[in-house]
Scaffold this motif. Structure first.
Motif, mmCIF file in Angstrom:
data_model
loop_
_atom_site.group_PDB
_atom_site.id
_atom_site.type_symbol
_atom_site.label_atom_id
_atom_site.label_comp_id
_atom_site.label_asym_id
_atom_site.label_seq_id
_atom_site.Cartn_x
_atom_site.Cartn_y
_atom_site.Cartn_z
ATOM 1 N N PHE A 254 0.859 -1.183 0.000
ATOM 2 C CA PHE A 254 0.000 0.000 0.000
ATOM 3 C C PHE A 254 0.898 1.237 0.000
ATOM 4 N N GLY A 255 0.361 2.339 -0.534
ATOM 5 C CA GLY A 255 1.127 3.592 -0.607
ATOM 6 C C GLY A 255 1.650 4.043 0.745
ATOM 7 N N SER A 256 0.829 3.831 1.784
ATOM 8 C CA SER A 256 1.237 4.263 3.133
ATOM 9 C C SER A 256 2.459 3.486 3.634
ATOM 10 N N ARG A 257 2.735 2.320 3.038
ATOM 11 C CA ARG A 257 3.892 1.509 3.436
ATOM 12 C C ARG A 257 5.083 1.720 2.496
ATOM 13 N N VAL A 258 4.919 2.637 1.569
ATOM 14 C CA VAL A 258 5.986 2.866 0.590
ATOM 15 C C VAL A 258 6.573 4.274 0.722
ATOM 16 N N HIS A 259 5.713 5.289 0.726
ATOM 17 C CA HIS A 259 6.215 6.664 0.591
ATOM 18 C C HIS A 259 6.866 7.149 1.878
ATOM 19 N N ASP A 260 7.964 7.853 1.719
ATOM 20 C CA ASP A 260 8.811 8.238 2.849
ATOM 21 C C ASP A 260 8.309 9.568 3.439
ATOM 22 N N GLU A 261 7.812 9.505 4.681
ATOM 23 C CA GLU A 261 7.234 10.709 5.292
ATOM 24 C C GLU A 261 8.299 11.789 5.474
ATOM 25 N N ILE A 262 7.820 13.041 5.431
ATOM 26 C CA ILE A 262 8.740 14.195 5.450
ATOM 27 C C ILE A 262 8.774 14.822 6.849
ATOM 28 N N PHE A 263 10.012 15.082 7.331
ATOM 29 C CA PHE A 263 10.216 15.708 8.640
ATOM 30 C C PHE A 263 11.136 16.918 8.463
ATOM 31 N N TYR A 264 11.148 17.774 9.480
ATOM 32 C CA TYR A 264 12.053 18.934 9.417
ATOM 33 C C TYR A 264 12.761 19.082 10.759
ATOM 34 N N GLY A 265 14.065 19.238 10.712
ATOM 35 C CA GLY A 265 14.843 19.413 11.936
ATOM 36 C C GLY A 265 16.263 19.793 11.570
ATOM 37 N N LYS A 266 16.970 20.466 12.488
ATOM 38 C CA LYS A 266 18.340 20.932 12.253
ATOM 39 C C LYS A 266 18.440 21.656 10.902
ATOM 40 N N LYS A 267 17.451 22.474 10.626
ATOM 41 C CA LYS A 267 17.413 23.308 9.417
ATOM 42 C C LYS A 267 17.444 22.526 8.112
ATOM 43 N N ARG A 268 16.882 21.323 8.148
ATOM 44 C CA ARG A 268 16.761 20.604 6.879
ATOM 45 C C ARG A 268 15.554 19.664 6.870
ATOM 46 N N PHE A 269 15.066 19.408 5.664
ATOM 47 C CA PHE A 269 14.024 18.401 5.500
ATOM 48 C C PHE A 269 14.710 17.040 5.527
ATOM 49 N N TYR A 270 14.080 16.083 6.172
ATOM 50 C CA TYR A 270 14.678 14.745 6.144
ATOM 51 C C TYR A 270 13.606 13.658 6.214
ATOM 52 N N ARG A 271 14.031 12.420 5.984
ATOM 53 C CA ARG A 271 13.120 11.267 6.032
ATOM 54 C C ARG A 271 13.666 10.261 7.031
ATOM 55 N N LYS A 272 12.738 9.452 7.570
ATOM 56 C CA LYS A 272 13.191 8.377 8.461
ATOM 57 C C LYS A 272 13.309 7.065 7.694
ATOM 58 N N THR A 273 12.717 7.030 6.526
ATOM 59 C CA THR A 273 12.837 5.857 5.655
ATOM 60 C C THR A 273 13.358 6.328 4.308
ATOM 61 N N ASN A 274 13.821 5.375 3.490
ATOM 62 C CA ASN A 274 14.298 5.764 2.152
ATOM 63 C C ASN A 274 13.879 4.706 1.129
ATOM 64 N N ASN A 275 12.578 4.464 1.086
ATOM 65 C CA ASN A 275 12.060 3.457 0.153
ATOM 66 C C ASN A 275 12.169 3.904 -1.296
ATOM 67 N N CYS A 276 12.193 5.218 -1.494
ATOM 68 C CA CYS A 276 12.244 5.717 -2.882
ATOM 69 C C CYS A 276 13.686 5.749 -3.392
ATOM 70 N N GLY A 277 14.641 5.334 -2.566
ATOM 71 C CA GLY A 277 16.035 5.287 -3.016
ATOM 72 C C GLY A 277 16.602 6.653 -3.350
ATOM 73 N N GLY A 278 16.103 7.689 -2.650
ATOM 74 C CA GLY A 278 16.689 9.033 -2.810
ATOM 75 C C GLY A 278 16.227 9.773 -4.053
ATOM 76 N N ILE A 279 15.230 9.234 -4.745
ATOM 77 C CA ILE A 279 14.757 9.906 -5.966
ATOM 78 C C ILE A 279 13.228 10.002 -5.943
ATOM 79 N N GLU A 280 12.723 11.221 -6.067
ATOM 80 C CA GLU A 280 11.271 11.446 -6.174
ATOM 81 C C GLU A 280 11.044 12.382 -7.351
ATOM 82 N N GLY A 281 10.068 12.041 -8.195
ATOM 83 C CA GLY A 281 9.758 12.893 -9.348
ATOM 84 C C GLY A 281 10.926 13.030 -10.305
ATOM 85 N N GLY A 282 11.765 12.005 -10.351
ATOM 86 C CA GLY A 282 12.906 12.061 -11.268
ATOM 87 C C GLY A 282 14.049 12.940 -10.773
#
Ligand code: EPS
Length: 373
Positions: A254-282
């Motif tokens: 399911f999409g909820s088990r795939v897409h990497d949620e977005i967080f913000y901290g230490k002045k940067r956006f980050y993810r806790k997972t990396n299912n997309c392998g570091g590439i979104e939207g090309g």
């Protein structure tokens, strides 16, 4: 835009790489390239050729006093084996090997001797690609980007994923895998293939770290970073599949088990997972790039498969040439070079610059803007 062309045959005089678009001012030495060429020659299961060659590059253009000038860089790798082949009177090869370029190659080019195909189709050409990638790596390193790979599977033996990131252990391994238990089992399978006159394939994974967000683009299909990486890797001999991040596994969830949620901290956006392998939207999204490629077994096998003679059209056994039994680590090193080239290309597309100073100021201004977003 960075581009390169390679030329040369497996048993010809030399392999040549002409690499264009590398900015001026990059410190470049032959040692840096040779180190990568050496890595490509390693790995358990290689054939006799690797004990003949000791690949080293000669820089014949585009570099003066140890720095790139912005002009095309020409690199030459001499084939040591050439002296053993140049005066040989060889009978034509007429029994195409299933899985090799042999049959489609002779049909396409109207050739009679398969040797005219295999000399160029051979993965020996990957040495020239590794040389190009070594220069690209050097450029990326200036900006902190690093690429490394490891073998995750050989002949169906899979390494334990949690062990795979240990870079020192990967460097020591005969099969570029940090899972010692899996490595031993892989070696056994390579030995079994050798005894049976067979060959094996496998899977390798590549990671690129410190990649800034925004390399590649969603605006055109051909600008997509994932498309460019897949194209480059599928261009490597014997590669039959490429996955990014979760890859095919993502299609099952399911999409909820795939897409990497977005967080913000230490002045940067980050993810806790990396299912997309570091590439979104090309585009790179600032996380580590994770790419996998699957290599089929080497097409030359010494207990040959059924084939048909090109002249008589009679059933025969396929030709047997000297070959590797396993070349997955070599493919992994070449894969790193391919990723380096594609990333350097996307990097200079984004940051441009005829010289390193210009690339650097553009990069710094971008990083500052992104941080303030
Ligand atoms: C290779 C050199 C070749 C092969 C191999 C890769 O050398 P030779 O043909 O003289 O043994 O070992 O390529 C293939 C078998 C192939 O079919 O592509 C190298 O330098 O990596």
């Amino acid at each position: 835009m960075i581009k390169f062309v390679t030329s040369g045959e497996s048993h010809g005089k030399c392999l040549i790489t002409v690499l264009e678009g590398i900015p001026a001012g990059l410190t470049l030495s032959v040692e840096h390239i040779d180190q990568e060429l050496f890595r490509r020659q390693q790995g358990y299961g290689r054939g006799g050729r690797m004990s003949i060659e000791k690949d080293t590059a000669e820089i014949v253009s585009g570099v003066r006093t140890g720095k790139t000038t912005g002009a095309p860089i020409t690199l030459i790798i001499n084939n040591k084996d050439w002296v053993n082949w140049k005066d040989r009177k060889l009978p034509p090869i007429t029994m195409p090997r299933p899985g090799h370029a042999d049959l489609a190659g002779v049909l396409k080019y109207g050739l009679k001797d398969i040797r005219d195909v295999l000399e160029r189709a051979s993965a020996r050409e990957t040495a020239a690609r590794v040389a190009a990638g070594a220069v690209c790596r050097k450029l990326l390193k200036e900006f902190g980007l690093e690429i490394f790979g490891y073998v995750t599977e050989v002949a169906g033996i899979t390494a334990v994923p949690s062990k795979l990131n240990q870079r020192a252990a990967i460097n020591r391994s005969l099969l570029m895998t940090a899972d010692k238990k899996a490595e031993n089992a892989m070696i056994k399978e390579i030995e079994r293939a050798k005894r049976n006159g067979d060959s094996v394939g496998g899977v390798f994974e590549l990671k690129a770290i410190n990649v800034p967000p925004g390399l590649g683009s969603y605006v055109s299909w051909s600008s997509r970073l994932d498309a460019r990486l897949a194209c480059g890797l599928m261009g490597l001999q014997a590669i039959k599949g490429v996955e990014i991040g979760l890859g095919f596994e993502a299609a099952k969830r399911f999409g909820s088990r795939v897409h990497d949620e977005i967080f913000y901290g230490k002045k940067r956006f980050y993810r806790k997972t990396n299912n997309c392998g570091g590439i979104e939207g090309g585009m790179s999204n600032g996380e580590t790039l994770i790419i996998r490629a699957a290599m089929k077994p080497i097409a030359t096998i010494s207990s040959p498969l059924k084939s048909v003679d090109l002249g008589t059209k009679k059933a025969v056994k396929a030709a047997v040439e000297r070959a590797d039994i396993c070349a997955v680590p070599a493919a992994c090193v070449t894969g790193e070079a391919i990723v380096a080239f594609e990333l350097a290309n996307a990097f200079t597309d984004k940051f441009g610059g005829d010289c390193l100073m210009d690339v650097s100021s553009s990069y710094k201004a971008y990083i500052k803007r992104v941080r303030n977003t």
